[in-house]
Scaffold this motif. Structure first.
Motif, PDB file in Angstrom:
ATOM      1  N   TRP A 146      35.673 -47.767   7.075  1.00 66.14           N
ATOM      2  CA  TRP A 146      36.320 -46.749   6.243  1.00 66.14           C
ATOM      3  C   TRP A 146      35.271 -45.862   5.569  1.00 66.14           C
ATOM      4  N   GLN A 147      34.196 -46.449   5.100  1.00 61.07           N
ATOM      5  CA  GLN A 147      33.117 -45.673   4.487  1.00 61.07           C
ATOM      6  C   GLN A 147      32.508 -44.707   5.500  1.00 61.07           C
ATOM      7  N   SER A 162      57.710 -52.804  14.518  1.00 58.33           N
ATOM      8  CA  SER A 162      58.066 -53.714  15.606  1.00 58.33           C
ATOM      9  C   SER A 162      56.864 -54.512  16.081  1.00 58.33           C
ATOM     10  N   PHE A 163      55.713 -53.853  16.234  1.00 60.21           N
ATOM     11  CA  PHE A 163      54.512 -54.541  16.701  1.00 60.21           C
ATOM     12  C   PHE A 163      54.050 -55.597  15.697  1.00 60.21           C
ATOM     13  N   ILE A 164      54.161 -55.290  14.411  1.00 61.43           N
ATOM     14  CA  ILE A 164      53.768 -56.251  13.382  1.00 61.43           C
ATOM     15  C   ILE A 164      54.717 -57.441  13.390  1.00 61.43           C
ATOM     16  N   ASN A 165      56.016 -57.178  13.495  1.00 58.16           N
ATOM     17  CA  ASN A 165      57.010 -58.265  13.526  1.00 58.16           C
ATOM     18  C   ASN A 165      56.812 -59.182  14.725  1.00 58.16           C
ATOM     19  N   LYS A 166      56.340 -58.606  15.835  1.00 55.00           N
ATOM     20  CA  LYS A 166      56.119 -59.398  17.050  1.00 55.00           C
ATOM     21  C   LYS A 166      54.738 -60.039  17.086  1.00 55.00           C
ATOM     22  N   GLY A 167      53.901 -59.735  16.075  1.00 49.93           N
ATOM     23  CA  GLY A 167      52.559 -60.308  16.024  1.00 49.93           C
ATOM     24  C   GLY A 167      51.557 -59.620  16.922  1.00 49.93           C
ATOM     25  N   ILE A 168      51.933 -58.470  17.480  1.00 48.64           N
ATOM     26  CA  ILE A 168      51.019 -57.728  18.361  1.00 48.64           C
ATOM     27  C   ILE A 168      49.907 -57.080  17.532  1.00 48.64           C
ATOM     28  N   ILE A 169      50.281 -56.574  16.352  1.00 49.75           N
ATOM     29  CA  ILE A 169      49.321 -55.984  15.416  1.00 49.75           C
ATOM     30  C   ILE A 169      49.416 -56.761  14.112  1.00 49.75           C
ATOM     31  N   GLU A 170      48.282 -57.021  13.481  1.00 51.55           N
ATOM     32  CA  GLU A 170      48.321 -57.724  12.198  1.00 51.55           C
ATOM     33  C   GLU A 170      48.915 -56.822  11.119  1.00 51.55           C
ATOM     34  N   ASP A 171      49.487 -57.436  10.103  1.00 51.53           N
ATOM     35  CA  ASP A 171      50.150 -56.682   9.045  1.00 51.53           C
ATOM     36  C   ASP A 171      49.133 -55.935   8.194  1.00 51.53           C
ATOM     37  N   VAL A 172      49.616 -54.926   7.495  1.00 48.22           N
ATOM     38  CA  VAL A 172      48.775 -54.167   6.575  1.00 48.22           C
ATOM     39  C   VAL A 172      48.389 -55.068   5.398  1.00 48.22           C
ATOM     40  N   ASP A 173      47.135 -55.024   5.024  1.00 51.46           N
ATOM     41  CA  ASP A 173      46.617 -55.805   3.897  1.00 51.46           C
ATOM     42  C   ASP A 173      46.598 -54.908   2.662  1.00 51.46           C
ATOM     43  N   ASP A 174      47.549 -55.099   1.748  1.00 50.18           N
ATOM     44  CA  ASP A 174      47.660 -54.232   0.577  1.00 50.18           C
ATOM     45  C   ASP A 174      46.414 -54.287  -0.308  1.00 50.18           C
ATOM     46  N   GLU A 175      45.808 -55.450  -0.387  1.00 46.13           N
ATOM     47  CA  GLU A 175      44.606 -55.583  -1.223  1.00 46.13           C
ATOM     48  C   GLU A 175      43.456 -54.768  -0.645  1.00 46.13           C
ATOM     49  N   GLN A 176      43.304 -54.823   0.673  1.00 45.32           N
ATOM     50  CA  GLN A 176      42.247 -54.030   1.297  1.00 45.32           C
ATOM     51  C   GLN A 176      42.537 -52.536   1.177  1.00 45.32           C
ATOM     52  N   ALA A 177      43.800 -52.161   1.315  1.00 44.96           N
ATOM     53  CA  ALA A 177      44.172 -50.749   1.146  1.00 44.96           C
ATOM     54  C   ALA A 177      43.809 -50.276  -0.256  1.00 44.96           C
ATOM     55  N   HIS A 178      44.039 -51.136  -1.257  1.00 45.53           N
ATOM     56  CA  HIS A 178      43.685 -50.813  -2.643  1.00 45.53           C
ATOM     57  C   HIS A 178      42.178 -50.608  -2.773  1.00 45.53           C
ATOM     58  N   GLU A 179      41.407 -51.489  -2.153  1.00 46.16           N
ATOM     59  CA  GLU A 179      39.946 -51.361  -2.185  1.00 46.16           C
ATOM     60  C   GLU A 179      39.498 -50.055  -1.527  1.00 46.16           C
ATOM     61  N   GLN A 180      40.094 -49.731  -0.392  1.00 45.60           N
ATOM     62  CA  GLN A 180      39.681 -48.533   0.334  1.00 45.60           C
ATOM     63  C   GLN A 180      40.081 -47.262  -0.402  1.00 45.60           C
ATOM     64  N   ILE A 189      37.294 -46.852  -2.863  1.00 46.49           N
ATOM     65  CA  ILE A 189      36.076 -46.424  -2.162  1.00 46.49           C
ATOM     66  C   ILE A 189      36.139 -44.916  -1.921  1.00 46.49           C
ATOM     67  N   LEU A 190      37.297 -44.453  -1.452  1.00 50.63           N
ATOM     68  CA  LEU A 190      37.496 -43.024  -1.193  1.00 50.63           C
ATOM     69  C   LEU A 190      37.371 -42.216  -2.474  1.00 50.63           C
ATOM     70  N   LYS A 191      38.082 -42.622  -3.494  1.00 54.31           N
ATOM     71  CA  LYS A 191      38.092 -41.881  -4.765  1.00 54.31           C
ATOM     72  C   LYS A 191      36.676 -41.764  -5.332  1.00 54.31           C
ATOM     73  N   ASP A 192      35.964 -42.865  -5.393  1.00 52.66           N
ATOM     74  CA  ASP A 192      34.620 -42.855  -5.973  1.00 52.66           C
ATOM     75  C   ASP A 192      33.676 -41.959  -5.171  1.00 52.66           C
TER      76      ASP A 192
END
Length: 390
Positions: free
Chosen positions: A181-182, A211-229, A232-235
């Protein structure tokens, strides 16, 4: 449906026009906006857009249009002649300011050197480019139509022809590390664009991503990591002189989006096209979310729009929601003047909980979110809503 007489009340002052172009080359996995990947009805739809602009001109009879915004969908799928036809329709039917902000949302794969040169010679003076990421893995996960090379090439050319450019980036993408992300941010900064819009990847119901997340094809969004990113962007952007003027938007001085700022400040706008929304301060309207039904209605001189008249409480809640997202915050004086002391007292009482948690603060009669509270502003706003209708 409404007949050709304008459905929303007439206004005075300054306003904007949003034109929804409901076509895309392919469906992004995360998108729940209204669009079609078939261009069969494109000519009919453009004619309908121009006609809707004419049918609704009385709504803005005493209003000056300051912004014209082509959103979507993918507006850059339209030719310059098609875009010019719609711009001409605005000028023919509305009072337009001397130097309006005219924005085109564009995808990198549509921005060839020739196309950028053509756009630079048109009335369009602002590009909003949907980069989303400079990494191939992210673009494939999101099913974007462009690739990493096209993202970089279009920016290197566009910045030679346009001064006012915004680019979109998405954070919180599954599998994308903070380090990646950086790197995304640094690549974006390398093009010296004056505006960046950035959004957390959101899993909307009934999308391919969900659908992909529900089927386990893609991992779910990590809210904590989104908060960190987000931080990072703002700073990083603030280090480079960007002003964080709205939750998802960063601009250099003089380059805030006039279209979006008007929306957050409660100024009126007409939304033209299928699924487009309109607002005049006391009423909200939305067009039918179907291309064929939209075209058919307009061809019969009918406006396929539903209208909701906002109660005093609705208007208050909307002002709280939009105000807390911005650097301007919520004016306690405005709340008192527009809604009365009962609403102002209620707001201060509800806000005290978050003030004590250092998520909100009051300065110069304005309620604003602290740096700690920014990422949580929508949730905080909902706790300040007044629930009883009036």
């Amino acid at each position: 449906m409404s007949k050709s007489s304008s459905p929303l009340e007439k206004l005075e002052g300054a306003a904007g026009i949003y034109i929804h172009i409901p076509f895309c080359k392919q469906a992004c996995h995360y998108c729940d906006f209204h669009f079609s990947t078939s261009l069969k009805k494109k000519d009919e739809l453009i004619e309908a857009l121009a006609k809707e602009l004419e049918l609704r001109k009385d709504e803005f009879k005493d209003v000056t249009v300051e912004t014209i915004y082509f959103g979507g969908g993918t507006p850059s799928l339209l030719t310059n002649d098609e875009l010019q036809l719609l711009i001409d329709s605005v000028y023919k039917n509305y009072q337009v300011s001397e130097n309006p902000e005219i924005t085109l949302e564009a995808n990198p794969d549509d921005l060839s050197v020739q196309r950028i040169e053509e756009l630079a010679n048109s009335p369009i003076n602002r590009l909003s480019i949907g980069i989303q990421s400079f990494f191939e893995s992210d673009l494939k996960l999101m099913n974007r139509a462009h690739n990493e090379e096209e993202a970089k090439k279009c920016l290197s050319v566009a910045t030679r022809y346009f001064d006012n450019i915004s680019l979109d980036l998405i954070y919180g993408i599954p599998g994308a590390s903070n380090e990646q992300w950086q790197k995304n941010i640094e690549i974006a900064l390398g093009y010296n664009v004056p505006h960046i819009s950035s959004y957390a990847l959101t899993v909307e119901p009934k999308t391919a991503l969900a659908s992909f997340i529900n089927k386990g094809i893609i991992e779910d969004v990590d809210d904590e990591q989104a908060h960190e990113q987000f931080h990072i962007l703002k700073d990083r952007l603030e280090e480079e002189g960007f002003i964080h003027y709205e939750l998802s938007n960063f601009g250099k001085e003089g380059y805030f989006s006039k279209n979006n700022s008007a929306y957050w400040q409660g100024k009126p706008y007409i939304g033209v096209g299928p699924s487009a929304h309109s607002f005049n301060g006391t009423q909200r309207g939305w067009n039918v979310r179907n291309n064929s039904k939209y075209i058919k209605a307009i061809q019969h001189n009918e406006l396929p729009i539903e209208i909701e008249t906002l109660t005093k409480t609705d208007q208050y809640n909307e002002y709280i929601m939009t105000g807390l997202r911005t650097i301007w915050g919520v004016s306690l004086t405005k709340v008192e003047q527009d809604f009365g002391m009962v609403y102002k007292d209620y707001l201060i009482e509800q806000a005290n909980v978050f003030i004590n948690q250092h998520l909100l603060y009051i300065d110069d009669e304005h309620l604003r979110v602290t740096e700690k509270g920014q990422f949580l502003s929508d949730g905080i706003a909902s706790e300040l809503f007044k629930l009883n209708l009036s």
